[in-house]
Design a protein around this motif. Sequence first.
Motif, PDB file in Angstrom:
ATOM      1  N   THR A   1       0.865  -1.720  -0.148  1.00 55.38           N
ATOM      2  CA  THR A   1      -0.158  -0.177  -0.158  1.00 55.38           C
ATOM      3  C   THR A   1       0.727   0.900  -0.241  1.00 55.38           C
ATOM      4  O   THR A   1       1.874   1.510   0.867  1.00 55.38           O
ATOM      5  N   ASP A   2       0.518   2.130  -0.608  1.00 54.65           N
ATOM      6  CA  ASP A   2       1.611   3.273  -1.020  1.00 54.65           C
ATOM      7  C   ASP A   2       1.506   4.524   0.236  1.00 54.65           C
ATOM      8  O   ASP A   2      -0.283   4.431   1.520  1.00 54.65           O
ATOM      9  N   ASN A   3       2.939   4.654   1.094  1.00 55.11           N
ATOM     10  CA  ASN A   3       2.499   5.314   2.106  1.00 55.11           C
ATOM     11  C   ASN A   3       2.136   6.488   2.258  1.00 55.11           C
ATOM     12  O   ASN A   3       2.212   7.493   3.777  1.00 55.11           O
TER      13      ASN A   3
ATOM     14  N   LYS B   1       3.654   9.478   1.586  1.00 53.91           N
ATOM     15  CA  LYS B   1       4.542  10.469   1.719  1.00 53.91           C
ATOM     16  C   LYS B   1       5.612   9.901   1.661  1.00 53.91           C
ATOM     17  O   LYS B   1       7.109  10.253   1.347  1.00 53.91           O
TER      18      LYS B   1
ATOM     19  N   GLN C   1       9.230   5.647  -1.342  1.00 55.83           N
ATOM     20  CA  GLN C   1       9.049   4.451  -0.341  1.00 55.83           C
ATOM     21  C   GLN C   1      10.041   2.980  -0.779  1.00 55.83           C
ATOM     22  O   GLN C   1      10.029   2.756  -2.237  1.00 55.83           O
TER      23      GLN C   1
END
Length: 76
Positions: A30-32, A34, A42
């Motif tokens: 999952t894309d964080n 940030k 990431q």
Amino acid sequence: MNPTAAMADLHDPPAPGSNPLLAPRGPLVTDNEKNGTAADAQEVKVPCDIAGRVAKKNERHWYKFDAKKGDVWTLE
């Protein structure tokens, strides 16, 4: 020509066997949210599938992974 905007709505993967083109082939990451700059990329372990959303014009998501000289990777 670069796109000026994009949106991708992602859903839970289909049940195994229902549509092999959409089913993840590796762990789902999952894309964080940030990872908007190269400095904040990431880290992911490949192979994997990444789920995220590009919601704003010109928004970027950066990822990094280990690769060795001679490795061949396909990004879709």
